[in-house]
Scaffold this active site. Structure first.
Site, PDB file in Angstrom:
ATOM      1  N   ASN A  23     -17.140 -14.694 -37.350  1.00 28.53           N
ATOM      2  CA  ASN A  23     -16.021 -15.535 -37.766  1.00 28.53           C
ATOM      3  C   ASN A  23     -16.609 -16.887 -38.175  1.00 28.53           C
ATOM      4  O   ASN A  23     -17.784 -17.158 -37.941  1.00 28.53           O
ATOM      5  CB  ASN A  23     -14.954 -15.656 -36.669  1.00 28.53           C
ATOM      6  N   VAL A  32     -17.773  -6.292 -33.338  1.00 25.04           N
ATOM      7  CA  VAL A  32     -19.231  -6.331 -33.461  1.00 25.04           C
ATOM      8  C   VAL A  32     -19.770  -7.735 -33.167  1.00 25.04           C
ATOM      9  O   VAL A  32     -20.839  -7.888 -32.569  1.00 25.04           O
ATOM     10  CB  VAL A  32     -19.694  -5.809 -34.845  1.00 25.04           C
ATOM     11  N   ASP A  33     -19.033  -8.756 -33.538  1.00 26.95           N
ATOM     12  CA  ASP A  33     -19.445 -10.138 -33.292  1.00 26.95           C
ATOM     13  C   ASP A  33     -19.611 -10.385 -31.790  1.00 26.95           C
ATOM     14  O   ASP A  33     -20.635 -10.913 -31.349  1.00 26.95           O
ATOM     15  CB  ASP A  33     -18.399 -11.083 -33.897  1.00 26.95           C
ATOM     16  N   GLY A 122     -12.137  -4.387 -39.178  1.00 28.25           N
ATOM     17  CA  GLY A 122     -11.494  -4.396 -37.866  1.00 28.25           C
ATOM     18  C   GLY A 122     -10.267  -5.287 -37.885  1.00 28.25           C
ATOM     19  O   GLY A 122      -9.314  -5.028 -38.616  1.00 28.25           O
ATOM     20  N   TYR A 124      -9.731  -7.928 -39.304  1.00 29.09           N
ATOM     21  CA  TYR A 124      -9.439  -8.547 -40.602  1.00 29.09           C
ATOM     22  C   TYR A 124      -8.704  -7.575 -41.538  1.00 29.09           C
ATOM     23  O   TYR A 124      -8.318  -7.942 -42.638  1.00 29.09           O
ATOM     24  CB  TYR A 124     -10.702  -9.072 -41.257  1.00 29.09           C
TER      25      TYR A 124
END
Length: 171
Positions: A23, A32-33, A122, A124
C-alpha cells in the site's frame, strides 16, 4: 528469459527479488503485504520507514526497493497497485506500470530472478483474469527481455494459479 508459474507462498522463494503488492504507506497491511512484512522482520520495516520519511510513501503504479530482511530473497520491490474502480480511472495502465517499474528497478540493481504475486486482485478488487493478462503481457513486452534469467508468477490460491496457467499456455 524463462517465465515460471508456481502455486505457493512468495515469502519462501529464494530469488534475487520478490515483489510486494504494497500500500502507499509501505508500512505493511493485509494479504501478501502483511505476510512479507511479518516474515522479513524489523529490517524491512525500518527500510520502508526510511523511504517513507524521504519521499512520503509510494504512489500507485510506482515501485521502490528495499532489503529483504529475514526473507530468503535478497531484495523486496514494493509496488502499489490500483484499486479497481470499474475500469474508468486508468486502472489497467496503472497495473501495467507496477510491473514495468518493478522490472526497471530490478534491472538497475542487476537482479536476474524476480517473483511477482497477484497485484491488486485481493482487497483492491481488480478483476483477476484481466490482472493476470496484464501481468503476463507486460512481462513479455519488457525490454530488454534477456536481462532476466527467470520471472516467476507465484499464486497463493488455486483460482489465480488456474487463470495464469490457462493464459500462459495460450501462447
Amino acid at each position: 528469459m524463462t517465465i515460471e508459474l508456481i502455486k505457493g507462498d512468495i515469502t519462501t522463494l529464494a530469488v534475487d527479488a520478490i515483489v510486494n503488492a504494497a500500500n502507499s504507506s509501505l508500512l505493511g497491511g493485509g494479504g501478501v503485504d502483511g505476510a512479507i512484512h511479518r516474515k522479513a522482520g524489523k529490517a524491512l520495516l525500518e527500510a520502508c520507514i526510511a523511504i517513507r520519511n524521504k519521499q512520503s510513501g509510494c504512489a500507485t503504479g510506482n515501485a521502490v526497493i528495499t532489503t529483504a530482511g529475514e526473507l530468503p530473497a535478497k531484495y523486496v520491490i514494493h509496488t502499489v497497485g490500483p484499486v479497481w474502480q470499474g475500469g474508468q480511472k486508468g486502472e489497467e495502465e496503472l497495473l501495467a506500470r507496477c510491473y514495468r517499474n518493478s522490472l526497471a528497478l530490478a534491472l538497475d540493481q542487476g537482479i536476474k530472478t524476480i517473483a511477482f504475486p497477484n497485484i491488486s486482485t485481493g482487497i483492491y478488487h481488480f478483476p483477476k483474469k484481466l490482472a493476470a493478462a496484464i501481468a503476463i503481457q507486460t512481462i513479455r513486452d519488457f525490454n530488454p527481455r534477456d536481462a532476466f534469467e527467470r520471472v516467476v508468477f507465484i499464486c497463493f490460491d488455486e483460482e489465480n494459479y488456474s487463470l495464469y496457467q490457462t493464459l500462459l499456455n495460450q501462447e
